[in-house]
Scaffold this motif. Structure first.
Motif, PDB file in Angstrom:
ATOM      1  N   ALA A  25      42.802  33.331  34.817  1.00  0.00           N
ATOM      2  CA  ALA A  25      44.013  33.061  35.588  1.00  0.00           C
ATOM      3  C   ALA A  25      44.758  34.354  35.923  1.00  0.00           C
ATOM      4  O   ALA A  25      45.274  34.527  37.036  1.00  0.00           O
ATOM      5  N   ASP A  26      44.800  35.282  34.962  1.00  0.00           N
ATOM      6  CA  ASP A  26      45.490  36.549  35.195  1.00  0.00           C
ATOM      7  C   ASP A  26      44.779  37.376  36.267  1.00  0.00           C
ATOM      8  O   ASP A  26      45.425  38.031  37.098  1.00  0.00           O
ATOM      9  N   LEU A  27      43.450  37.358  36.251  1.00  0.00           N
ATOM     10  CA  LEU A  27      42.702  38.073  37.286  1.00  0.00           C
ATOM     11  C   LEU A  27      42.901  37.420  38.656  1.00  0.00           C
ATOM     12  O   LEU A  27      42.998  38.114  39.675  1.00  0.00           O
ATOM     13  N   GLN A  28      42.976  36.091  38.674  1.00  0.00           N
ATOM     14  CA  GLN A  28      43.240  35.404  39.941  1.00  0.00           C
ATOM     15  C   GLN A  28      44.611  35.784  40.479  1.00  0.00           C
ATOM     16  O   GLN A  28      44.787  35.935  41.697  1.00  0.00           O
ATOM     17  N   GLN A  29      45.577  35.965  39.593  1.00  0.00           N
ATOM     18  CA  GLN A  29      46.906  36.385  40.045  1.00  0.00           C
ATOM     19  C   GLN A  29      46.839  37.752  40.708  1.00  0.00           C
ATOM     20  O   GLN A  29      47.538  38.003  41.702  1.00  0.00           O
ATOM     21  N   TRP A  30      45.974  38.636  40.187  1.00  0.00           N
ATOM     22  CA  TRP A  30      45.811  39.941  40.825  1.00  0.00           C
ATOM     23  C   TRP A  30      45.185  39.790  42.210  1.00  0.00           C
ATOM     24  O   TRP A  30      45.551  40.504  43.139  1.00  0.00           O
ATOM     25  N   ARG A  31      44.223  38.876  42.348  1.00  0.00           N
ATOM     26  CA  ARG A  31      43.664  38.635  43.686  1.00  0.00           C
ATOM     27  C   ARG A  31      44.771  38.177  44.641  1.00  0.00           C
ATOM     28  O   ARG A  31      44.861  38.653  45.779  1.00  0.00           O
ATOM     29  N   ASP A  32      45.582  37.252  44.170  1.00  0.00           N
ATOM     30  CA  ASP A  32      46.668  36.749  45.003  1.00  0.00           C
ATOM     31  C   ASP A  32      47.629  37.875  45.385  1.00  0.00           C
ATOM     32  O   ASP A  32      48.110  37.944  46.525  1.00  0.00           O
ATOM     33  N   PRO A  90      42.582  34.139  25.428  1.00  0.00           N
ATOM     34  CA  PRO A  90      41.682  33.049  25.804  1.00  0.00           C
ATOM     35  C   PRO A  90      41.058  33.320  27.170  1.00  0.00           C
ATOM     36  O   PRO A  90      41.719  33.813  28.089  1.00  0.00           O
ATOM     37  N   ARG A  91      39.786  32.990  27.295  1.00  0.00           N
ATOM     38  CA  ARG A  91      39.080  33.275  28.545  1.00  0.00           C
ATOM     39  C   ARG A  91      39.739  32.598  29.743  1.00  0.00           C
ATOM     40  O   ARG A  91      39.867  33.219  30.807  1.00  0.00           O
ATOM     41  N   PRO A  92      40.179  31.325  29.639  1.00  0.00           N
ATOM     42  CA  PRO A  92      40.852  30.714  30.793  1.00  0.00           C
ATOM     43  C   PRO A  92      42.099  31.471  31.227  1.00  0.00           C
ATOM     44  O   PRO A  92      42.377  31.586  32.424  1.00  0.00           O
ATOM     45  N   GLN A  93      42.843  32.011  30.261  1.00  0.00           N
ATOM     46  CA  GLN A  93      44.045  32.768  30.608  1.00  0.00           C
ATOM     47  C   GLN A  93      43.685  34.069  31.305  1.00  0.00           C
ATOM     48  O   GLN A  93      44.337  34.489  32.267  1.00  0.00           O
ATOM     49  N   ARG A  94      42.619  34.725  30.818  1.00  0.00           N
ATOM     50  CA  ARG A  94      42.190  35.962  31.459  1.00  0.00           C
ATOM     51  C   ARG A  94      41.734  35.705  32.894  1.00  0.00           C
ATOM     52  O   ARG A  94      42.018  36.489  33.805  1.00  0.00           O
ATOM     53  N   ALA A 114      40.433  41.937  31.412  1.00  0.00           N
ATOM     54  CA  ALA A 114      39.054  41.551  31.119  1.00  0.00           C
ATOM     55  C   ALA A 114      38.674  41.842  29.675  1.00  0.00           C
ATOM     56  O   ALA A 114      37.901  41.098  29.065  1.00  0.00           O
ATOM     57  N   ASP A 115      39.230  42.915  29.112  1.00  0.00           N
ATOM     58  CA  ASP A 115      38.847  43.342  27.775  1.00  0.00           C
ATOM     59  C   ASP A 115      39.769  42.814  26.680  1.00  0.00           C
ATOM     60  O   ASP A 115      39.566  43.120  25.511  1.00  0.00           O
ATOM     61  N   SER A 116      40.765  42.064  27.050  1.00  0.00           N
ATOM     62  CA  SER A 116      41.711  41.591  26.044  1.00  0.00           C
ATOM     63  C   SER A 116      41.066  40.522  25.158  1.00  0.00           C
ATOM     64  O   SER A 116      39.995  39.998  25.459  1.00  0.00           O
TER      65      SER A 116
END
Length: 279
Positions: free
Chosen positions: A61-68, A55-59, A50-52
């Protein structure tokens, strides 16, 4: 948020623990300590996304991967980075929704930086990034269900509001403003531009109600801890005392310019640890 799971406390609660977290968790029995550090590591990972500066779309996507990955963990098919969590989930009854709430909280800063949220959004944010961490933690500590949920509610919000009050200038430096819109408007501040708000002479009048709210949450958290065995609340008590001491330093300093950074000294931290670590 800036970064509090690291050496400098930030807004997101998983990262807002730093040295105080380590001190409080080191006193726990091994299985509890390992589970807490797993929760902490998870918070660090999603907070760093979240704090990186990516690009916002990549962040997103990365958070969605954690949900998965969390969903896979609870299906019994954990990915490699969560494989060690299985025993803790079973041993302490950790709830999937609390992990997902933390991700949702971190994500609130990703589509756009939070600036002067309304009161309802601010409370939701505090619940997700702080109280949800608390809900996982109290299960590990072994508190009864009702008191555990109540402690997570109040202590999470107390810590998060203290973070917000302490980090006003630091957050503004990265374009974020967590002070509630209603509070700003009540004192005549119509801007939501962080740098303009933190320079406004009326800022202290926005902070005073938040201080009072944090104090109330600390008091309610103390009430819960006082009616539970000391051994179950040693770690949250240490966290509470650390952060309440920071809040007292903020009150003594005030919120008018110039605002010197506030930090709890090593001697004070050691004194709290010695007072509450021993049963």
């Amino acid at each position: 948020m800036n970064q509090q799971a690291t050496s400098t406390p930030a807004k997101h609660q998983g990262v807002a623990l730093s040295s105080s977290f380590y001190a409080a968790m080191r006193i726990l029995p091994r299985e509890q300590r390992e589970a807490m550090f797993q929760v902490y590591s998870f918070c660090r990972y999603v907070d760093d996304i979240a704090d990186s500066d990516g690009p916002r779309p990549q962040r997103l996507a990365d958070l969605q991967q954690w949900r998965d990955d969390i969903e896979a963990l609870y299906r019994g098919a954990p990915p490699p980075r969560l494989r060690d969590y299985t025993a803790s989930l079973q041993r302490f009854g950790l709830k999937q929704q609390d992990f997902l709430d933390i991700i949702d909280g971190m994500e609130m800063d990703v589509p756009a930086d939070i600036r002067a949220p309304d009161e309802a959004t601010l409370d939701l944010y505090c619940d997700r990034v702080a109280s949800a961490v608390g809900r996982l933690s109290v299960r590990i500590f072994g508190l009864p269900e009702d008191d555990g949920v109540a402690l997570a509610h109040h202590l999470g919000r107390a810590l998060q509001l203290t973070n917000i009050l302490r980090d006003i200038d630091e957050d503004a430096g990265i374009g974020r403003l967590y002070l509630p819109r209603e509070g700003l408007l009540a004192v005549g501040i119509t801007s939501t531009e962080p740098q303009a708000v933190i320079a406004d002479p009326a800022l202290s009048r926005v902070c005073v109600p938040l201080v009072a709210r944090a104090q109330t949450h600390f008091k309610r958290a103390d009430e819960v801890m006082n009616r539970n065995p000391r051994r179950l609340v040693r770690a949250p008590r240490i966290m509470s005392k650390y952060y309440h001491a920071i809040l007292q330093l903020l009150i003594a300093r005030g919120f008018d310019l110039p605002r010197a950074p506030v930090k709890l000294g090593k001697a004070s931290r050691i004194a709290i640890l010695l007072q509450y670590a021993i049963i």
